[in-house]
Design a protein around this motif. Structure first.
Motif, PDB file in Angstrom:
ATOM      1  N   UNK A  93     -14.088   9.677  -7.944  1.00  0.00           N
ATOM      2  CA  UNK A  93     -15.456   9.718  -7.439  1.00  0.00           C
ATOM      3  C   UNK A  93     -15.536   9.906  -5.932  1.00  0.00           C
ATOM      4  N   UNK A  94     -14.402  10.067  -5.276  1.00  0.00           N
ATOM      5  CA  UNK A  94     -14.372  10.176  -3.823  1.00  0.00           C
ATOM      6  C   UNK A  94     -13.925  11.580  -3.439  1.00  0.00           C
ATOM      7  N   UNK A  95     -14.671  12.207  -2.582  1.00  0.00           N
ATOM      8  CA  UNK A  95     -14.340  13.581  -2.176  1.00  0.00           C
ATOM      9  C   UNK A  95     -13.323  13.552  -1.050  1.00  0.00           C
ATOM     10  N   UNK A  96     -12.252  14.298  -1.224  1.00  0.00           N
ATOM     11  CA  UNK A  96     -11.254  14.481  -0.178  1.00  0.00           C
ATOM     12  C   UNK A  96     -11.301  15.958   0.167  1.00  0.00           C
ATOM     13  N   UNK A  97     -11.251  16.281   1.472  1.00  0.00           N
ATOM     14  CA  UNK A  97     -11.563  17.619   1.935  1.00  0.00           C
ATOM     15  C   UNK A  97     -10.704  18.736   1.350  1.00  0.00           C
ATOM     16  N   UNK A  98      -9.406  18.608   1.316  1.00  0.00           N
ATOM     17  CA  UNK A  98      -8.582  19.720   0.857  1.00  0.00           C
ATOM     18  C   UNK A  98      -7.536  19.248  -0.137  1.00  0.00           C
ATOM     19  N   UNK A  99      -6.954  20.228  -0.838  1.00  0.00           N
ATOM     20  CA  UNK A  99      -5.896  19.896  -1.781  1.00  0.00           C
ATOM     21  C   UNK A  99      -4.688  19.314  -1.063  1.00  0.00           C
ATOM     22  N   UNK A 100      -4.385  19.824   0.131  1.00  0.00           N
ATOM     23  CA  UNK A 100      -3.254  19.311   0.901  1.00  0.00           C
ATOM     24  C   UNK A 100      -3.455  17.853   1.252  1.00  0.00           C
ATOM     25  N   UNK A 101      -4.632  17.507   1.763  1.00  0.00           N
ATOM     26  CA  UNK A 101      -4.871  16.114   2.130  1.00  0.00           C
ATOM     27  C   UNK A 101      -4.924  15.235   0.888  1.00  0.00           C
ATOM     28  N   UNK A 102      -5.416  15.769  -0.214  1.00  0.00           N
ATOM     29  CA  UNK A 102      -5.443  15.004  -1.472  1.00  0.00           C
ATOM     30  C   UNK A 102      -4.014  14.709  -1.924  1.00  0.00           C
ATOM     31  N   UNK A 103      -3.139  15.718  -1.858  1.00  0.00           N
ATOM     32  CA  UNK A 103      -1.742  15.519  -2.244  1.00  0.00           C
ATOM     33  C   UNK A 103      -1.049  14.538  -1.299  1.00  0.00           C
ATOM     34  N   UNK A 104      -1.325  14.652  -0.024  1.00  0.00           N
ATOM     35  CA  UNK A 104      -0.727  13.735   0.948  1.00  0.00           C
ATOM     36  C   UNK A 104      -1.189  12.309   0.689  1.00  0.00           C
ATOM     37  N   UNK A 105      -2.476  12.146   0.398  1.00  0.00           N
ATOM     38  CA  UNK A 105      -3.014  10.816   0.116  1.00  0.00           C
ATOM     39  C   UNK A 105      -2.441  10.258  -1.186  1.00  0.00           C
ATOM     40  N   UNK A 106      -2.334  11.090  -2.215  1.00  0.00           N
ATOM     41  CA  UNK A 106      -1.701  10.668  -3.471  1.00  0.00           C
ATOM     42  C   UNK A 106      -0.277  10.194  -3.215  1.00  0.00           C
ATOM     43  N   UNK A 107       0.453  10.968  -2.449  1.00  0.00           N
ATOM     44  CA  UNK A 107       1.833  10.614  -2.137  1.00  0.00           C
ATOM     45  C   UNK A 107       1.924   9.305  -1.373  1.00  0.00           C
ATOM     46  N   UNK A 108       1.039   9.133  -0.411  1.00  0.00           N
ATOM     47  CA  UNK A 108       1.040   7.904   0.374  1.00  0.00           C
ATOM     48  C   UNK A 108       0.739   6.700  -0.512  1.00  0.00           C
ATOM     49  N   UNK A 109      -0.311   6.784  -1.320  1.00  0.00           N
ATOM     50  CA  UNK A 109      -0.699   5.663  -2.177  1.00  0.00           C
ATOM     51  C   UNK A 109       0.386   5.346  -3.205  1.00  0.00           C
ATOM     52  N   UNK A 110       1.012   6.361  -3.727  1.00  0.00           N
ATOM     53  CA  UNK A 110       2.103   6.148  -4.676  1.00  0.00           C
ATOM     54  C   UNK A 110       3.264   5.430  -3.994  1.00  0.00           C
ATOM     55  N   UNK A 111       3.538   5.818  -2.760  1.00  0.00           N
ATOM     56  CA  UNK A 111       4.658   5.223  -2.022  1.00  0.00           C
ATOM     57  C   UNK A 111       4.420   3.756  -1.672  1.00  0.00           C
ATOM     58  N   UNK A 112       3.184   3.355  -1.410  1.00  0.00           N
ATOM     59  CA  UNK A 112       2.927   1.978  -0.964  1.00  0.00           C
ATOM     60  C   UNK A 112       2.474   1.045  -2.073  1.00  0.00           C
ATOM     61  N   UNK A 113       2.105   1.558  -3.233  1.00  0.00           N
ATOM     62  CA  UNK A 113       1.465   0.703  -4.228  1.00  0.00           C
ATOM     63  C   UNK A 113       2.341  -0.469  -4.691  1.00  0.00           C
ATOM     64  N   UNK A 114       3.606  -0.240  -4.933  1.00  0.00           N
ATOM     65  CA  UNK A 114       4.458  -1.318  -5.448  1.00  0.00           C
ATOM     66  C   UNK A 114       4.696  -2.399  -4.392  1.00  0.00           C
ATOM     67  N   UNK A 115       4.987  -1.978  -3.175  1.00  0.00           N
ATOM     68  CA  UNK A 115       5.206  -2.958  -2.103  1.00  0.00           C
ATOM     69  C   UNK A 115       3.925  -3.717  -1.787  1.00  0.00           C
ATOM     70  N   UNK A 116       2.813  -3.006  -1.770  1.00  0.00           N
ATOM     71  CA  UNK A 116       1.539  -3.655  -1.494  1.00  0.00           C
ATOM     72  C   UNK A 116       1.220  -4.684  -2.568  1.00  0.00           C
ATOM     73  N   UNK A 117       1.477  -4.342  -3.814  1.00  0.00           N
ATOM     74  CA  UNK A 117       1.231  -5.277  -4.908  1.00  0.00           C
ATOM     75  C   UNK A 117       2.134  -6.503  -4.773  1.00  0.00           C
ATOM     76  N   UNK A 118       3.403  -6.286  -4.454  1.00  0.00           N
ATOM     77  CA  UNK A 118       4.334  -7.404  -4.286  1.00  0.00           C
ATOM     78  C   UNK A 118       3.864  -8.309  -3.155  1.00  0.00           C
ATOM     79  N   UNK A 119       3.419  -7.694  -2.069  1.00  0.00           N
ATOM     80  CA  UNK A 119       2.926  -8.463  -0.929  1.00  0.00           C
ATOM     81  C   UNK A 119       1.683  -9.272  -1.311  1.00  0.00           C
ATOM     82  N   UNK A 120       0.748  -8.636  -1.990  1.00  0.00           N
ATOM     83  CA  UNK A 120      -0.486  -9.316  -2.379  1.00  0.00           C
ATOM     84  C   UNK A 120      -0.210 -10.431  -3.382  1.00  0.00           C
ATOM     85  N   UNK A 121       0.681 -10.180  -4.323  1.00  0.00           N
ATOM     86  CA  UNK A 121       0.988 -11.204  -5.329  1.00  0.00           C
ATOM     87  C   UNK A 121       1.677 -12.399  -4.681  1.00  0.00           C
TER      88      UNK A 121
END
Length: 197
Positions: free
Chosen positions: A9-37
């Motif tokens: 539901x959130x608009x991201x300007x370009x496919x490149x930035x969308x891919x970069x954001x996907x990659x970033x979120x994928x890279x941090x999700x496990x560590x962020x979850x471990x930190x939050x837990x």
């Protein structure tokens, strides 16, 4: 966590930035979850905090430079964790007086992190794997017992590899405070684990 669903539901300007954001979120999700837990002691609250942080990063900061995302994300995550601590404090104090707070589930909220959570299977000798599991579980338990600010400083500096300046910006405090919190966390962990860190 379903990152694409999070951003549908959130608009991201370009496919490149969308891919970069996907990659970033994928890279941090496990560590962020471990930190939050480790901070919250509750898997559901940790998942909510991480997902809310990801959503806020996508909504508010997707157009920022890729190099800024990491600091921004962990600042958002720390704020979400602090918000949950404040909410719990209100629930403990006024839960019986305020109907909206009393109806929320508080069974698990202050439960400690389960030290025997599943750890990904390691290859090789089962005895070594068992010892690694126990060591990781003990470390997670000791980290969850640290005071909140010490835990934040330790996790950002040690687990995420942030510099003192980046940690200070993420925590919203001075570099001197980060050094103090980090030093105290290391000292407490060394004392409780009986091993050098």
């Amino acid at each position: 966590m379903d990152i694409p669903a999070l951003k549908r539901n959130v608009a991201v300007e370009s496919d490149e930035s969308r891919l970069a954001l996907d990659g970033f979120l994928t890279a941090v999700q496990r560590r962020a979850f471990t930190m939050a837990r480790a901070a919250l002691g509750n898997t559901d609250d940790a998942m909510d905090a991480v997902q809310d942080s990801m959503l806020q990063l996508v909504k508010s900061y997707a157009d920022r430079d890729v190099d800024e995302w990491r600091k921004l994300f962990y600042r958002i995550l720390n704020n979400k964790i602090n918000d949950l601590f404040r909410r719990r404090k209100l629930q403990r104090r006024f839960g019986g007086l305020l109907p909206g707070l009393a109806s929320q589930n508080t069974d698990e909220q202050d439960a400690p992190v389960d030290p025997f959570d599943k750890i990904p299977a390691a290859e090789g000798d089962p005895a070594i794997h068992l010892q690694q599991e126990r060591t990781i579980a003990l470390l997670n338990l000791q980290i969850s017992r640290l005071p909140r600010r010490q835990r934040e400083a330790f996790m950002l500096r040690c687990w995420e590899g942030f510099s003192t300046l980046e940690t200070a910006q993420s925590m919203g405090c001075s570099e001197g405070s980060v050094k103090t919190h980090y030093s105290r966390a290391l000292s407490a962990l060394r004392s409780n684990l009986g091993e050098p860190l």
